[in-house]
Design a protein around this motif. Sequence first.
Motif, mmCIF file in Angstrom:
data_model
loop_
_atom_site.group_PDB
_atom_site.id
_atom_site.type_symbol
_atom_site.label_atom_id
_atom_site.label_comp_id
_atom_site.label_asym_id
_atom_site.label_seq_id
_atom_site.Cartn_x
_atom_site.Cartn_y
_atom_site.Cartn_z
ATOM 1 N N VAL A 102 0.855 -1.186 0.000
ATOM 2 C CA VAL A 102 0.000 0.000 0.000
ATOM 3 C C VAL A 102 0.890 1.236 0.000
ATOM 4 O O VAL A 102 1.842 1.319 0.789
ATOM 5 C CB VAL A 102 -0.927 0.043 1.234
ATOM 6 N N LEU A 104 0.959 5.173 0.721
ATOM 7 C CA LEU A 104 0.221 6.198 1.460
ATOM 8 C C LEU A 104 0.911 7.545 1.311
ATOM 9 O O LEU A 104 2.116 7.668 1.524
ATOM 10 C CB LEU A 104 0.152 5.813 2.941
ATOM 11 N N VAL A 118 0.260 5.077 13.538
ATOM 12 C CA VAL A 118 -0.495 4.322 12.532
ATOM 13 C C VAL A 118 0.340 3.177 11.988
ATOM 14 O O VAL A 118 -0.120 2.028 11.890
ATOM 15 C CB VAL A 118 -0.950 5.246 11.384
ATOM 16 N N LEU A 119 1.580 3.456 11.622
ATOM 17 C CA LEU A 119 2.430 2.424 11.030
ATOM 18 C C LEU A 119 2.755 1.321 12.036
ATOM 19 O O LEU A 119 2.803 0.136 11.681
ATOM 20 C CB LEU A 119 3.716 3.047 10.492
ATOM 21 N N PHE A 122 -0.488 -0.785 12.521
ATOM 22 C CA PHE A 122 -0.812 -1.534 11.311
ATOM 23 C C PHE A 122 0.184 -2.672 11.084
ATOM 24 O O PHE A 122 -0.190 -3.765 10.656
ATOM 25 C CB PHE A 122 -0.818 -0.597 10.102
ATOM 26 N N HIS A 126 -1.065 -6.384 10.581
ATOM 27 C CA HIS A 126 -0.911 -6.919 9.222
ATOM 28 C C HIS A 126 0.578 -6.937 8.831
ATOM 29 O O HIS A 126 1.007 -6.164 7.967
ATOM 30 C CB HIS A 126 -1.710 -6.082 8.228
ATOM 31 N N VAL A 131 4.023 -1.179 3.565
ATOM 32 C CA VAL A 131 3.488 0.178 3.451
ATOM 33 C C VAL A 131 4.612 1.120 3.023
ATOM 34 O O VAL A 131 5.627 1.237 3.704
ATOM 35 C CB VAL A 131 2.881 0.666 4.781
ATOM 36 N N LEU A 283 -5.725 -0.251 5.869
ATOM 37 C CA LEU A 283 -4.909 0.897 6.267
ATOM 38 C C LEU A 283 -5.770 2.149 6.377
ATOM 39 O O LEU A 283 -5.589 2.955 7.298
ATOM 40 C CB LEU A 283 -3.773 1.124 5.274
ATOM 41 N N GLN A 286 -7.448 2.116 9.639
ATOM 42 C CA GLN A 286 -6.520 2.405 10.724
ATOM 43 C C GLN A 286 -6.252 3.902 10.834
ATOM 44 O O GLN A 286 -6.162 4.450 11.946
ATOM 45 C CB GLN A 286 -5.199 1.669 10.482
ATOM 46 N N VAL A 287 -6.150 4.581 9.694
ATOM 47 C CA VAL A 287 -5.941 6.027 9.686
ATOM 48 C C VAL A 287 -7.150 6.741 10.291
ATOM 49 O O VAL A 287 -7.006 7.644 11.128
ATOM 50 C CB VAL A 287 -5.686 6.532 8.249
#
Length: 294
Positions: A102, A104, A118-119, A122, A126, A131, A283, A286-287
């Motif tokens: 992903v 971002l 967030v990272l 996540f 996952h 990312v 994601l 999650q954000v």
Amino acid sequence: MNTTAPISLPLLESDVLRTFVAIADSGSFTRTAAQVFRSTAAVSLQIKRLEESLGQRLFVREARRVRLTAEGELLLGYARRLLRLNEEAVAQFLQPPLSGRVCLGIPNDLSTRLLPGVLTTFARSHPAVQVDVCVGRSVDLVAKLELGELDLCLIETGNQGLDDTLGVLVYTEPLVWAGRDGGLAVQRSPLPLALANPGCAWRRAALDALDRIGLDYRVAYSCDQSAGQEAAMIADLAIAPFPRGLIRPPLRRLGEEHGLPPLDDYQIRLLRGAQANDAVEALAAQVVQAFAQG
């Protein structure tokens, strides 16, 4: 034979711990109440019961903010670990394994206060999803999204050349004036400003507001990132438009008592690219959750 029953220790509820962490991060019961969709009285009651169950005072209320006691600082470390472990355990059982990549995009001003949490969360939920992050101006991020170089991007509304109806609104916060507490910059004429480069939403909001009331000003400091504006304010070289949640000592909020006009709200929107998949949606969720939790 010892028949004394073991003492039952109180359990720390996740909901209360989230509120406690949010107050510690924001320094305000009122701001936290808005973030968790409760009244300020309900938030205060949660913390009072938490303090009673632990037998410790966790916060000290000061004039403009609240701060943690030594016991509160100790609990904060445990609270963050417990919340992360709770998320990891739930994700292990309720979320299917995801893989893939992903991309971002995120503005400079959000990268340091939102991105690490967030990272981290996540990656625990996952671990097989890669990312990639692109940090830049909102207008540049939208261009990359349209070219298919990004799967998701966050943008700040009010930027020149951007449609403020794009994507989904995920966060709203008052944009206010800020300067050094006890500083002299706000008293100078023309008023010295620390601003981002032309096209920035904060810059446009500030200049439009000052022009409406005819207040004389000059751009004393220009920088693409909020950290640069913050440095100028701490040095008392200028004042600046700033999201209320970013103001920390030795900075303070400035307002009508200094002859300054009110500013518009600061908003953030989440945009999705054309190629959506489960990893992208995970994601994105999650954000959104990170903003909801403050």
